[in-house]
Every structure is written in C-alpha cells, then in structure tokens.
Scaffold this active site. Structure first.
Site, short mmCIF file in Angstrom:
data_model
loop_
_atom_site.label_atom_id
_atom_site.label_comp_id
_atom_site.label_asym_id
_atom_site.label_seq_id
_atom_site.Cartn_x
_atom_site.Cartn_y
_atom_site.Cartn_z
N SER A 75 89.45 85.08 25.68
CA SER A 75 90.31 83.93 25.98
C SER A 75 89.62 82.61 25.64
O SER A 75 88.40 82.51 25.61
CB SER A 75 90.69 83.93 27.46
OG SER A 75 91.21 85.17 27.84
N1 SAH Z 1 89.39 88.84 30.08
C1 SAH Z 1 89.20 89.14 28.68
C2 SAH Z 1 90.45 88.90 27.88
C3 SAH Z 1 90.67 90.00 26.93
S1 SAH Z 1 92.27 90.09 26.20
C4 SAH Z 1 88.00 88.39 28.12
O1 SAH Z 1 87.45 87.53 28.82
O2 SAH Z 1 87.57 88.70 27.02
C5 SAH Z 1 93.13 91.12 27.36
C6 SAH Z 1 92.62 92.52 27.55
O3 SAH Z 1 93.56 93.20 28.36
C7 SAH Z 1 92.47 93.36 26.29
O4 SAH Z 1 91.16 93.85 26.18
C8 SAH Z 1 93.47 94.51 26.49
O5 SAH Z 1 93.02 95.76 25.97
C9 SAH Z 1 93.55 94.56 27.99
N2 SAH Z 1 94.75 95.19 28.53
C10 SAH Z 1 96.04 95.10 28.11
N3 SAH Z 1 96.84 95.86 28.87
C11 SAH Z 1 96.04 96.46 29.81
C12 SAH Z 1 96.28 97.38 30.87
N4 SAH Z 1 97.50 97.87 31.15
N5 SAH Z 1 95.22 97.78 31.61
C13 SAH Z 1 93.97 97.32 31.36
N6 SAH Z 1 93.68 96.47 30.37
C14 SAH Z 1 94.70 96.04 29.59
#
Ligand code: SAH
Length: 226
Positions: A75
């Site tokens: 993010s």
């Molecule tokens: N907090 C992260 C943001 C990553 S983007 C950071 O600081 O880098 C969002 C993430 O959510 C992705 O890695 C994606 O695989 C995950 N995601 C999407 N749907 C999900 C679900 N149902 N359960 C767990 N993770 C999920």
C-alpha cells in the site's frame, strides 16, 4: 515502540534507502495531514525497502503503492499511515488482526504500536516472504496464518481491532463477529472502481457506528487460498 535495525549500508545515510529518504517521506506525510506522532515515529523506523523487491528499492520511500508480485501491491505509505492512525485513535488496541498480509509492511508498522498482531494472507508465497522479513527484523509479536481472511481467525478471536487491506463489497459478517464489543474495524469497501475507507466502532451493545473516511484504491478481497 520497536526500533528496527538498519542494514550497514544505510547507516552511512546515503542513497535512496537511507534514513534521510525515510525522514523526507515522513515530512511529506505530515504535510498531507497525518497527525499522529506515534504513527510517524514508527513509520520512520520501519525500513519499507525491506518489504519490496530489490529492483524497486530506489522507489521505496516514494509515496506510492508498488507491485509485490502475484498481482498484489504494497500500500501507499499515506494510506498505511491514515489507516493506522484511525485504528488507534481511541486508544492502542491490545490484540489486532490484519487481513491481507501482502508484503508484511502494514503488519510491521502495526507491530511497532500494538502488543499483539495477527495477520492472515491467502497467497502462500507472499506469506512465506513476509514471515522471513518479520524474522529478520526481530518482530516477535506477529503471528501469521495462511488462510482465507474472509473467515477471520476464529481460534484467536475476539480482537480489539481489525484492519482489512483488501476491498470487498461489504465487510464479511464473520469478521465483524470477531471484534470485541467496543472494537474498531478499518476497511476499504466498494467496487474496484469506487472504494471508500470505512471505520466501524462497536457501541458495546452489539451495534456499530460507521464512518466514511474518504476514497481509497485497494486490490480486491478474494475468497479461498492461493
Ligand atoms: N497489507 C499489505 C497490502 C497487500 S495488498 C502490505 O502492507 O503490503 C492486499 C493483500 O490482501 C494481498 O496480498 C492479497 O493476496 C490479500 N488478500 C486478498 N484477499 C484475501 C483474503 N480473502 N484473505 C487473506 N488475504 C487476502
């Protein structure tokens, strides 16, 4: 507050991953409305470049989202700061669940502020890398789980706060059920083209006070594990 070790190359204070680059980003976050000094202090100490591929290190302290593979993104720092400050505004929650570990950066920021951080990711390879980063930074208060985060983390519930870092149409009821009665939840909600950051606070009687905190852009909350 946790103070993260800097790699030797950074201690000289040179280059795009230096403490100086991080300080500049913190100045720009403050100028763009981030007020909570606790959040600024912890983000100043977390090496964001540690959470992205080496090829992107020169961009680690730009205020932008960056690719982390598997179609996912780390993010934007401003969004990490904003979501963190609205999560802790009414007091530092003890036990916090993050859904969507991704790179692990948001989790590391939270782990510098709260006693216990739980984080769930559905893509195993991303979680493996994030775990390695937590280990290397000596983060002892982070627990990880490979699962569909739409289910929350039943065995560890309830949580004083929950943060979703992927956007669904709504917040799954099963996740809301895992909040303490006065817990706080922060999540992007909406369609891929129009998402809003929302905060929900339990009123202690089983209802929630919901606030809209402005437009955001996140990857979708998917079902199942990858
Ligand atoms: N907090 C992260 C943001 C990553 S983007 C950071 O600081 O880098 C969002 C993430 O959510 C992705 O890695 C994606 O695989 C995950 N995601 C999407 N749907 C999900 C679900 N149902 N359960 C767990 N993770 C999920």
């Amino acid at each position: 507050m946790t103070v993260y070790p800097l790699p030797a190359s950074d201690l000289k204070g040179e280059g795009m991953t230096s403490q100086r680059a991080r300080d500049r980003l913190m100045t720009s976050l403050k100028e763009s409305g981030i007020r909570d000094a606790r959040v600024i202090d912890v983000m100043r100490s977390v090496p964001r470049h540690h959470f992205i591929d080496q090829a992107l290190h020169s961009r680690a302290y730009e205020n932008t989202a960056l690719p982390i593979g598997h179609g996912q993104t780390i993010s934007q720092p401003w969004v990490v700061a904003r979501m963190t400050e609205v999560l802790i505004e009414f007091g530092v929650p003890q036990r916090v669940l993050e859904i969507g570990t991704g790179s692990g950066y948001q989790a590391a920021v939270l782990a510098g502020l709260v006693p216990q951080l739980y984080t769930v990711e559905r893509i195993e390879e991303l979680l493996r890398q994030a775990r390695r980063r937590f280990r290397q930074l000596g983060l002892a208060n982070v627990r990880t789980r490979h699962d569909d985060g739409k289910l929350g983390w039943v065995d560890e519930a309830p949580f004083d706060a929950i943060m979703l870092t992927a956007a669904g149409d709504t917040v799954p009821t099963r996740i809301l059920d895992q909040l303490t009665p006065t817990g706080v939840l922060v999540a992007p909600v909406g369609s891929p083209s129009k998402q809003t950051l929302i905060r929900m606070r339990g009123d202690g009687n089983g209802d929630f006070i919901q606030e809209e905190l402005g437009p955001v852009s996140f990857v979708p909350l998917l079902g199942g594990i990858g």
